[in-house]
Motif scaffolding. Sequence first.
Motif, short mmCIF file in Angstrom:
data_model
loop_
_atom_site.label_atom_id
_atom_site.label_comp_id
_atom_site.label_asym_id
_atom_site.label_seq_id
_atom_site.Cartn_x
_atom_site.Cartn_y
_atom_site.Cartn_z
N VAL A 24 37.03 39.52 30.71
CA VAL A 24 36.77 39.86 32.11
C VAL A 24 37.44 38.86 33.04
O VAL A 24 38.09 39.25 34.03
CB VAL A 24 35.25 39.91 32.38
N ALA A 25 37.28 37.57 32.75
CA ALA A 25 37.87 36.54 33.61
C ALA A 25 39.38 36.71 33.71
O ALA A 25 39.96 36.65 34.81
CB ALA A 25 37.51 35.15 33.09
N ASN A 26 40.03 36.91 32.57
CA ASN A 26 41.47 37.12 32.58
C ASN A 26 41.84 38.38 33.35
O ASN A 26 42.81 38.43 34.11
CB ASN A 26 41.99 37.22 31.14
N GLY A 27 41.04 39.43 33.15
CA GLY A 27 41.35 40.72 33.76
C GLY A 27 41.16 40.77 35.25
O GLY A 27 41.65 41.69 35.91
N LEU A 28 40.44 39.77 35.82
CA LEU A 28 40.19 39.76 37.26
C LEU A 28 41.14 38.86 38.03
O LEU A 28 41.00 38.71 39.25
CB LEU A 28 38.75 39.29 37.52
N LYS A 29 42.13 38.28 37.35
CA LYS A 29 43.04 37.36 38.04
C LYS A 29 43.66 37.99 39.28
O LYS A 29 43.80 37.35 40.32
CB LYS A 29 44.16 36.93 37.09
N HIS A 30 44.02 39.26 39.16
CA HIS A 30 44.72 39.92 40.27
C HIS A 30 43.79 40.24 41.44
O HIS A 30 44.25 40.57 42.53
CB HIS A 30 45.36 41.22 39.78
N ARG A 31 42.47 40.11 41.23
CA ARG A 31 41.51 40.45 42.29
C ARG A 31 41.02 39.25 43.06
O ARG A 31 40.44 39.40 44.14
CB ARG A 31 40.30 41.19 41.69
N LEU A 32 41.20 38.04 42.50
CA LEU A 32 40.70 36.85 43.17
C LEU A 32 41.81 36.14 43.93
O LEU A 32 42.97 36.13 43.50
CB LEU A 32 40.06 35.89 42.17
N ASN A 33 41.44 35.55 45.04
CA ASN A 33 42.39 34.85 45.90
C ASN A 33 41.93 33.42 46.15
O ASN A 33 40.77 33.07 45.90
CB ASN A 33 42.52 35.59 47.24
#
Length: 409
Positions: free
Chosen positions: A99-108
Amino acid sequence: MNISSLRNQFPALDQHIGDYPLVYLDTAATSQKPRQVLDAMAHFLTTDNANVHRAAHTLSGRATASYEAVRDKLKAFVHAGRREEIIFTHGTTEAINLVANGLKHRLNSGDVILVDSAAHHANLVPWQQLAAQTGARVEAIPLTAELRLDTAAFEAQLEAGAALVALGHVSNVLGTVNDVNTLCAMARAKGALTLVDGAQAVAHQRVDVTDIGCDFYVFSGHKMYGPDGVGVLYGRYEVLDTLTPLLTGGEMIKTVSFTGTEFGELPNRLEAGTPPIVSVIGLGAAIDFINSLDRQAVLAHEHDLMARLRAGLEAVLQIRIHSPRDAAGAAPNSGAIAFNLGDEHHQDVGILLDQQGIAVRCGHHCAMPLMSLMGVKGCCRASIGLYTSPDDIDRFLAAVKEAAELLCP
């Protein structure tokens, strides 16, 4: 509930440590396995052993059917909306990293990730890595003086803004149960994604991810009377489908050429490579085993054991109990209790107990921030399972009293 009959289904419990019958109070670390699970894995290996998906031969067809049937069992077990929302992993840790890896594109940069202060390292370190890669920052959700999650502080943090909230359903150290339904609703109202670590919950209580309202829920097979090497990621489809795969390669593709790759659909897109097939089969048998029991009777049995355990420890003057008492309006503590014997090193206490056949866990329990809040470097933890008997608790308490007399006269 006939505990004697139930215990007979767990062959590992029928042994001696030296001259003493085993008392296994380390279920929070890993549960013992019933014959039903062991037999299911042995049957698969001796009759259906083949890789899953795609092959035309009979063994692969049977293996695939058995493997995918477990996904359907899990959908029902946690009350997911779709079978595609169930992703097989190698454990809770991998599930959270996925999940953490998969959310990289969503966090700023500047985004806030709120993490339960009692979290297992597996539900903290991946978020720290994600923060380092995206410019986000991790903030701890404080605990009250009673070591329960501070709801008022959490509400204030949400008001200040959060992109993601990572919670433990049940503390692996303290046994405290978070009201994840309310906490997830609070987070959702402020637009934050939520992940709940359910590794310590699924064996002790019914889990309904739809009712909880979380975006992700993760757990491991070896905590719920199944084998190690397998875990589960539930994800709400609309969010799960946006995750970037952690692993790429076989199984998870739609088309591949030397000019590019198109990934497949869920769940395959997040399950690259040969999966832990035998462990998945064992997990399916564990679900069948749990479903065969009177869950309310098991819950009542475990609640009685926890009350007996706490009362007995409180009677030993030299014992410092870290797990808070059951609080009004809060769910009873579940599965585990943490303690120290005076100022004695926790490992010394564990060794003395082991010499009488008592298995407990000693150390920081992969929760070093919590240890710091408690003001200790480590502690002992006694944790129960549905196979634990009142006699196990009494033998443990007698051994603790002997250790106290020896170390703290």
